[in-house]
Design an enzyme around this catalytic site. Structure first.
Site, short mmCIF file in Angstrom:
data_model
loop_
_atom_site.label_atom_id
_atom_site.label_comp_id
_atom_site.label_asym_id
_atom_site.label_seq_id
_atom_site.Cartn_x
_atom_site.Cartn_y
_atom_site.Cartn_z
N SER A 132 0.88 -1.17 0.00
CA SER A 132 0.00 0.00 0.00
C SER A 132 0.91 1.21 0.00
CB SER A 132 -0.83 -0.02 1.30
OG SER A 132 -1.39 1.25 1.56
N TYR A 145 -0.98 -0.94 10.63
CA TYR A 145 -1.10 -1.23 9.19
C TYR A 145 0.23 -0.93 8.50
CZ TYR A 145 -3.30 -1.17 4.50
OH TYR A 145 -3.65 -1.42 3.20
N1 LIG Z 1 -8.74 -0.79 -0.86
C1 LIG Z 1 -7.74 0.08 -0.82
O1 LIG Z 1 -7.96 1.29 -0.92
C2 LIG Z 1 -6.33 -0.43 -0.65
C3 LIG Z 1 -5.29 0.52 -0.75
C4 LIG Z 1 -3.98 0.08 -0.59
C5 LIG Z 1 -3.70 -1.25 -0.39
N2 LIG Z 1 -4.72 -2.14 -0.29
C6 LIG Z 1 -4.36 -3.54 -0.07
O2 LIG Z 1 -4.99 -4.34 -1.07
C7 LIG Z 1 -5.22 -5.65 -0.55
C8 LIG Z 1 -6.66 -6.05 -0.78
O3 LIG Z 1 -7.49 -5.14 -0.08
P1 LIG Z 1 -9.03 -4.90 -0.41
O4 LIG Z 1 -9.22 -3.45 -0.51
O5 LIG Z 1 -9.47 -5.78 -1.52
O6 LIG Z 1 -9.68 -5.36 0.98
P2 LIG Z 1 -10.94 -6.26 1.29
O7 LIG Z 1 -12.01 -6.08 0.28
O8 LIG Z 1 -11.23 -5.99 2.73
O9 LIG Z 1 -10.35 -7.73 1.15
C9 LIG Z 1 -9.47 -8.25 2.09
C10 LIG Z 1 -9.25 -9.71 1.75
O10 LIG Z 1 -8.39 -10.26 2.75
C11 LIG Z 1 -8.99 -11.45 3.24
N3 LIG Z 1 -8.70 -11.69 4.64
C12 LIG Z 1 -8.84 -10.84 5.69
N4 LIG Z 1 -8.57 -11.48 6.84
C13 LIG Z 1 -8.27 -12.77 6.51
C14 LIG Z 1 -7.93 -13.91 7.25
N5 LIG Z 1 -7.85 -13.90 8.60
N6 LIG Z 1 -7.68 -15.07 6.60
C15 LIG Z 1 -7.76 -15.12 5.24
N7 LIG Z 1 -8.10 -14.06 4.47
C16 LIG Z 1 -8.35 -12.90 5.10
C17 LIG Z 1 -10.48 -11.21 3.09
O11 LIG Z 1 -11.13 -12.48 3.06
P3 LIG Z 1 -12.60 -12.71 3.74
O12 LIG Z 1 -13.32 -11.40 3.57
O13 LIG Z 1 -13.16 -13.84 2.97
O14 LIG Z 1 -12.29 -13.02 5.14
C18 LIG Z 1 -10.55 -10.50 1.76
O15 LIG Z 1 -10.54 -11.41 0.71
C19 LIG Z 1 -4.82 -5.59 0.92
O16 LIG Z 1 -3.52 -6.09 1.07
C20 LIG Z 1 -4.86 -4.11 1.24
O17 LIG Z 1 -4.01 -3.79 2.32
C21 LIG Z 1 -6.02 -1.76 -0.42
#
Ligand SMILES: NC(=O)c1ccc[n+]([C@@H]2O[C@H](COP(=O)([O-])OP(=O)(O)OC[C@H]3O[C@@H](n4cnc5c(N)ncnc54)[C@H](OP(=O)(O)O)[C@@H]3O)[C@@H](O)[C@H]2O)c1
Length: 263
Positions: A132, A145
Protein backbone atom coordinates in the site's frame (compact mmCIF):
# COMPACT_ATOMS: atom_id res chain seq x y z
CA UNK A 1 -2.46 -10.21 -24.11
CA UNK A 2 0.52 -12.24 -22.80
CA UNK A 3 -0.31 -15.59 -21.16
CA UNK A 4 0.49 -16.25 -17.52
CA UNK A 5 1.30 -19.95 -17.28
CA UNK A 6 0.38 -22.42 -14.57
CA UNK A 7 -1.37 -22.03 -11.25
CA UNK A 8 -1.77 -18.64 -9.56
CA UNK A 9 -2.58 -18.66 -5.84
CA UNK A 10 -4.41 -15.46 -4.87
CA UNK A 11 -4.99 -14.74 -1.19
CA UNK A 12 -7.78 -12.35 -0.23
CA UNK A 13 -9.58 -13.37 -3.42
CA UNK A 14 -12.98 -12.76 -1.83
CA UNK A 15 -12.16 -9.06 -1.37
CA UNK A 16 -12.55 -6.11 -3.73
CA UNK A 17 -9.03 -6.05 -5.17
CA UNK A 18 -8.49 -9.83 -4.93
CA UNK A 19 -11.50 -10.53 -7.14
CA UNK A 20 -10.15 -8.17 -9.80
CA UNK A 21 -6.69 -9.78 -9.59
CA UNK A 22 -8.22 -13.27 -9.93
CA UNK A 23 -10.21 -12.22 -13.00
CA UNK A 24 -7.18 -10.57 -14.64
CA UNK A 25 -4.96 -13.62 -14.08
CA UNK A 26 -7.64 -16.06 -15.29
CA UNK A 27 -8.15 -13.89 -18.39
CA UNK A 28 -4.42 -14.33 -19.14
CA UNK A 29 -4.64 -18.09 -18.91
CA UNK A 30 -3.68 -18.82 -15.31
CA UNK A 31 -5.41 -21.58 -13.39
CA UNK A 32 -6.48 -19.66 -10.30
CA UNK A 33 -6.61 -20.99 -6.74
CA UNK A 34 -8.63 -18.54 -4.68
CA UNK A 35 -8.43 -18.17 -0.94
CA UNK A 36 -10.08 -16.09 1.74
CA UNK A 37 -12.40 -16.93 4.63
CA UNK A 38 -15.77 -16.47 2.88
CA UNK A 39 -16.44 -19.70 0.97
CA UNK A 40 -19.80 -18.29 -0.23
CA UNK A 41 -17.93 -15.58 -2.19
CA UNK A 42 -14.97 -17.71 -3.29
CA UNK A 43 -16.87 -20.69 -4.67
CA UNK A 44 -19.02 -18.95 -7.32
CA UNK A 45 -15.99 -16.89 -8.41
CA UNK A 46 -13.85 -20.03 -8.70
CA UNK A 47 -16.60 -21.70 -10.73
CA UNK A 48 -16.87 -18.69 -13.06
CA UNK A 49 -13.09 -18.60 -13.58
CA UNK A 50 -12.73 -22.41 -13.80
CA UNK A 51 -10.44 -22.31 -10.79
CA UNK A 52 -10.47 -23.69 -7.27
CA UNK A 53 -11.63 -22.18 -3.96
CA UNK A 54 -9.88 -22.93 -0.65
CA UNK A 55 -11.41 -21.23 2.40
CA UNK A 56 -8.70 -20.76 5.05
CA UNK A 57 -8.24 -18.32 7.93
CA UNK A 58 -4.68 -17.00 7.55
CA UNK A 59 -4.62 -15.87 11.19
CA UNK A 60 -4.31 -19.54 12.20
CA UNK A 61 -0.72 -20.54 12.87
CA UNK A 62 -0.54 -23.51 10.49
CA UNK A 63 -2.77 -21.95 7.78
CA UNK A 64 0.02 -21.04 5.31
CA UNK A 65 1.41 -24.61 5.46
CA UNK A 66 -2.09 -26.11 4.95
CA UNK A 67 -2.75 -23.74 2.08
CA UNK A 68 0.49 -24.69 0.31
CA UNK A 69 -0.27 -28.40 0.79
CA UNK A 70 -3.74 -28.03 -0.68
CA UNK A 71 -2.85 -25.65 -3.53
CA UNK A 72 -0.49 -28.06 -5.36
CA UNK A 73 2.22 -26.71 -7.67
CA UNK A 74 2.04 -22.90 -7.73
CA UNK A 75 3.77 -20.75 -10.37
CA UNK A 76 2.56 -17.39 -9.09
CA UNK A 77 1.66 -16.24 -5.57
CA UNK A 78 -0.27 -13.00 -5.13
CA UNK A 79 -0.23 -12.31 -1.37
CA UNK A 80 -3.09 -9.84 -1.24
CA UNK A 81 -5.12 -10.71 1.90
CA UNK A 82 -5.00 -8.13 4.67
CA UNK A 83 -6.90 -6.58 7.51
CA UNK A 84 -7.33 -2.77 7.50
CA UNK A 85 -5.70 -2.56 10.98
CA UNK A 86 -6.33 1.18 11.19
CA UNK A 87 -6.84 2.68 14.67
CA UNK A 88 -4.85 4.13 17.54
CA UNK A 89 -2.52 1.41 18.82
CA UNK A 90 -4.15 1.81 22.21
CA UNK A 91 -7.52 0.78 20.73
CA UNK A 92 -6.29 -2.67 19.61
CA UNK A 93 -6.25 -5.62 21.98
CA UNK A 94 -3.04 -7.67 21.88
CA UNK A 95 -5.03 -10.43 20.15
CA UNK A 96 -6.01 -7.97 17.42
CA UNK A 97 -2.38 -6.83 17.03
CA UNK A 98 -1.34 -10.46 16.59
CA UNK A 99 -4.11 -11.12 14.06
CA UNK A 100 -3.11 -8.14 11.90
CA UNK A 101 0.57 -9.16 12.00
CA UNK A 102 -0.33 -12.78 11.19
CA UNK A 103 -2.61 -12.02 8.24
CA UNK A 104 -0.81 -9.00 6.75
CA UNK A 105 2.83 -9.95 7.31
CA UNK A 106 3.48 -13.42 8.74
CA UNK A 107 1.26 -15.31 6.27
CA UNK A 108 2.85 -13.68 3.18
CA UNK A 109 6.34 -14.39 4.59
CA UNK A 110 5.60 -18.07 5.33
CA UNK A 111 3.83 -18.54 1.99
CA UNK A 112 6.81 -16.97 0.22
CA UNK A 113 9.23 -19.19 2.13
CA UNK A 114 7.38 -22.39 1.22
CA UNK A 115 6.39 -21.53 -2.35
CA UNK A 116 9.63 -19.64 -3.12
CA UNK A 117 11.67 -22.75 -2.28
CA UNK A 118 9.56 -24.86 -4.65
CA UNK A 119 9.83 -22.23 -7.40
CA UNK A 120 13.59 -21.96 -6.93
CA UNK A 121 13.93 -25.75 -7.25
CA UNK A 122 12.03 -25.58 -10.56
CA UNK A 123 14.01 -22.51 -11.71
CA UNK A 124 10.97 -20.27 -12.31
CA UNK A 125 8.00 -18.63 -10.62
CA UNK A 126 6.92 -15.27 -9.22
CA UNK A 127 5.89 -13.87 -5.84
CA UNK A 128 3.79 -10.68 -5.71
CA UNK A 129 3.02 -8.82 -2.47
CA UNK A 130 0.23 -6.28 -2.26
CA UNK A 131 1.47 -3.53 0.02
CA UNK A 132 0.00 0.00 0.00
CA UNK A 133 1.23 3.57 -0.22
CA UNK A 134 0.98 3.17 3.59
CA UNK A 135 4.02 0.96 3.05
CA UNK A 136 5.92 4.04 1.84
CA UNK A 137 4.33 6.85 3.87
CA UNK A 138 2.93 6.72 7.39
CA UNK A 139 -0.35 8.41 8.38
CA UNK A 140 -2.26 8.87 11.66
CA UNK A 141 -3.87 5.71 13.13
CA UNK A 142 -1.83 3.67 10.66
CA UNK A 143 0.94 2.46 12.99
CA UNK A 144 -0.04 -1.21 12.86
CA UNK A 145 -1.10 -1.23 9.19
CA UNK A 146 2.08 0.60 8.15
CA UNK A 147 4.21 -1.77 10.24
CA UNK A 148 2.89 -4.62 8.10
CA UNK A 149 3.00 -2.76 4.77
CA UNK A 150 6.49 -1.23 5.30
CA UNK A 151 7.52 -4.70 6.48
CA UNK A 152 6.37 -6.32 3.25
CA UNK A 153 8.42 -3.82 1.26
CA UNK A 154 11.70 -4.59 3.00
CA UNK A 155 10.99 -8.30 2.96
CA UNK A 156 10.24 -8.35 -0.77
CA UNK A 157 13.18 -6.16 -1.82
CA UNK A 158 15.65 -8.40 0.03
CA UNK A 159 13.99 -11.64 -1.07
CA UNK A 160 14.10 -10.47 -4.67
CA UNK A 161 17.88 -10.33 -4.46
CA UNK A 162 18.09 -13.79 -2.87
CA UNK A 163 15.77 -15.45 -5.41
CA UNK A 164 17.03 -13.69 -8.54
CA UNK A 165 19.83 -16.22 -9.23
CA UNK A 166 17.25 -19.04 -9.02
CA UNK A 167 15.06 -17.43 -11.71
CA UNK A 168 12.23 -16.47 -9.33
CA UNK A 169 10.75 -12.97 -9.56
CA UNK A 170 9.59 -10.93 -6.56
CA UNK A 171 7.43 -7.81 -6.90
CA UNK A 172 5.55 -5.45 -4.61
CA UNK A 173 2.50 -3.47 -5.68
CA UNK A 174 1.61 -0.25 -3.79
CA UNK A 175 -1.99 0.92 -4.30
CA UNK A 176 -3.12 4.33 -3.05
CA UNK A 177 -6.84 4.84 -2.38
CA UNK A 178 -8.91 2.31 -4.34
CA UNK A 179 -12.47 3.15 -5.36
CA UNK A 180 -15.29 0.83 -6.47
CA UNK A 181 -14.62 -2.02 -4.03
CA UNK A 182 -12.30 -2.99 -1.20
CA UNK A 183 -11.40 -1.93 2.31
CA UNK A 184 -11.30 1.81 1.62
CA UNK A 185 -14.83 1.78 0.15
CA UNK A 186 -16.07 -0.53 2.93
CA UNK A 187 -14.90 1.97 5.56
CA UNK A 188 -17.17 4.64 4.04
CA UNK A 189 -14.51 7.33 4.51
CA UNK A 190 -14.54 10.45 2.32
CA UNK A 191 -11.54 11.90 0.51
CA UNK A 192 -10.94 15.58 -0.23
CA UNK A 193 -11.91 16.35 -3.84
CA UNK A 194 -8.28 16.83 -4.94
CA UNK A 195 -7.22 13.28 -3.95
CA UNK A 196 -7.64 10.83 -6.83
CA UNK A 197 -8.29 7.10 -6.65
CA UNK A 198 -7.59 4.03 -8.76
CA UNK A 199 -9.86 1.04 -9.50
CA UNK A 200 -9.37 -2.60 -8.43
CA UNK A 201 -8.89 -3.39 -12.14
CA UNK A 202 -5.96 -0.94 -12.28
CA UNK A 203 -4.37 -2.70 -9.29
CA UNK A 204 -4.91 -6.03 -11.08
CA UNK A 205 -3.30 -4.64 -14.25
CA UNK A 206 -0.32 -3.54 -12.13
CA UNK A 207 0.04 -7.10 -10.80
CA UNK A 208 0.07 -8.48 -14.35
CA UNK A 209 2.59 -5.81 -15.41
CA UNK A 210 4.83 -6.60 -12.41
CA UNK A 211 4.87 -10.31 -13.32
CA UNK A 212 5.25 -9.92 -17.06
CA UNK A 213 8.04 -7.32 -16.75
CA UNK A 214 9.48 -8.67 -13.50
CA UNK A 215 9.26 -5.24 -11.84
CA UNK A 216 10.55 -4.84 -8.26
CA UNK A 217 7.90 -2.26 -7.36
CA UNK A 218 4.80 -0.79 -9.00
CA UNK A 219 2.76 2.11 -7.55
CA UNK A 220 -0.94 2.38 -8.43
CA UNK A 221 -2.01 5.94 -7.61
CA UNK A 222 -2.32 9.36 -9.22
CA UNK A 223 0.96 11.20 -9.66
CA UNK A 224 0.30 13.60 -6.74
CA UNK A 225 0.02 10.74 -4.23
CA UNK A 226 3.05 8.97 -5.68
CA UNK A 227 5.17 12.12 -5.40
CA UNK A 228 3.83 12.63 -1.86
CA UNK A 229 4.92 9.11 -0.93
CA UNK A 230 8.44 9.73 -2.27
CA UNK A 231 8.69 12.98 -0.28
CA UNK A 232 7.39 11.16 2.83
CA UNK A 233 10.23 8.66 2.40
CA UNK A 234 12.82 11.43 2.23
CA UNK A 235 11.35 13.89 4.75
CA UNK A 236 8.71 12.14 6.90
CA UNK A 237 8.29 14.93 9.45
CA UNK A 238 7.74 17.61 6.79
CA UNK A 239 5.34 15.31 4.98
CA UNK A 240 3.36 14.65 8.19
CA UNK A 241 3.04 18.42 8.79
CA UNK A 242 1.71 19.03 5.26
CA UNK A 243 -0.68 16.03 5.50
CA UNK A 244 -2.05 17.40 8.80
CA UNK A 245 -2.84 20.68 7.06
CA UNK A 246 -4.62 18.74 4.29
CA UNK A 247 -6.85 16.94 6.81
CA UNK A 248 -5.39 13.43 7.05
CA UNK A 249 -6.47 13.15 10.74
CA UNK A 250 -10.14 13.34 9.71
CA UNK A 251 -9.70 10.70 6.98
CA UNK A 252 -7.86 8.39 9.41
CA UNK A 253 -10.60 8.78 12.02
CA UNK A 254 -13.28 7.87 9.45
CA UNK A 255 -11.24 4.87 8.30
CA UNK A 256 -10.73 3.64 11.88
CA UNK A 257 -14.43 4.13 12.69
CA UNK A 258 -15.50 2.32 9.50
CA UNK A 259 -13.37 -0.70 10.38
CA UNK A 260 -14.14 -0.88 14.10
CA UNK A 261 -15.88 -4.26 13.59
CA UNK A 262 -13.20 -5.69 11.24
CA UNK A 263 -10.15 -6.34 13.42
N1 LIG B 1 -8.74 -0.79 -0.86
C1 LIG B 1 -7.74 0.08 -0.82
O1 LIG B 1 -7.96 1.29 -0.92
C2 LIG B 1 -6.33 -0.43 -0.65
C3 LIG B 1 -5.29 0.52 -0.75
C4 LIG B 1 -3.98 0.08 -0.59
C5 LIG B 1 -3.70 -1.25 -0.39
N2 LIG B 1 -4.72 -2.14 -0.29
C6 LIG B 1 -4.36 -3.54 -0.07
O2 LIG B 1 -4.99 -4.34 -1.07
C7 LIG B 1 -5.22 -5.65 -0.55
C8 LIG B 1 -6.66 -6.05 -0.78
O3 LIG B 1 -7.49 -5.14 -0.08
P1 LIG B 1 -9.03 -4.90 -0.41
O4 LIG B 1 -9.22 -3.45 -0.51
O5 LIG B 1 -9.47 -5.78 -1.52
O6 LIG B 1 -9.68 -5.36 0.98
P2 LIG B 1 -10.94 -6.26 1.29
O7 LIG B 1 -12.01 -6.08 0.28
O8 LIG B 1 -11.23 -5.99 2.73
O9 LIG B 1 -10.35 -7.73 1.15
C9 LIG B 1 -9.47 -8.25 2.09
C10 LIG B 1 -9.25 -9.71 1.75
O10 LIG B 1 -8.39 -10.26 2.75
C11 LIG B 1 -8.99 -11.45 3.24
N3 LIG B 1 -8.70 -11.69 4.64
C12 LIG B 1 -8.84 -10.84 5.69
N4 LIG B 1 -8.57 -11.48 6.84
C13 LIG B 1 -8.27 -12.77 6.51
C14 LIG B 1 -7.93 -13.91 7.25
N5 LIG B 1 -7.85 -13.90 8.60
N6 LIG B 1 -7.68 -15.07 6.60
C15 LIG B 1 -7.76 -15.12 5.24
N7 LIG B 1 -8.10 -14.06 4.47
C16 LIG B 1 -8.35 -12.90 5.10
C17 LIG B 1 -10.48 -11.21 3.09
O11 LIG B 1 -11.13 -12.48 3.06
P3 LIG B 1 -12.60 -12.71 3.74
O12 LIG B 1 -13.32 -11.40 3.57
O13 LIG B 1 -13.16 -13.84 2.97
O14 LIG B 1 -12.29 -13.02 5.14
C18 LIG B 1 -10.55 -10.50 1.76
O15 LIG B 1 -10.54 -11.41 0.71
C19 LIG B 1 -4.82 -5.59 0.92
O16 LIG B 1 -3.52 -6.09 1.07
C20 LIG B 1 -4.86 -4.11 1.24
O17 LIG B 1 -4.01 -3.79 2.32
C21 LIG B 1 -6.02 -1.76 -0.42
Amino acid sequence: MTAIQGTALVTGASGGIGQAIARALAARGAHVVLTGRRADVLEPLAQELRGRALAIDLAERDAPERLVEQAGEVELLVANAALPATALLDDFSVTEVDRALDVNLRAPIVLAKLLGAQMAARGHGHLVFISSLSGRAASPRGSLYSATKFGLRGFALALRQDLRPAGVGVSTVFPGFVSGAGMWVNAGARLPRFVGTRSPEQVAAAVVHAVERNRAEVDVAPVGLRVGAVIAGLAPELSARVSRLLGDERIAEQMAEGHRGNR
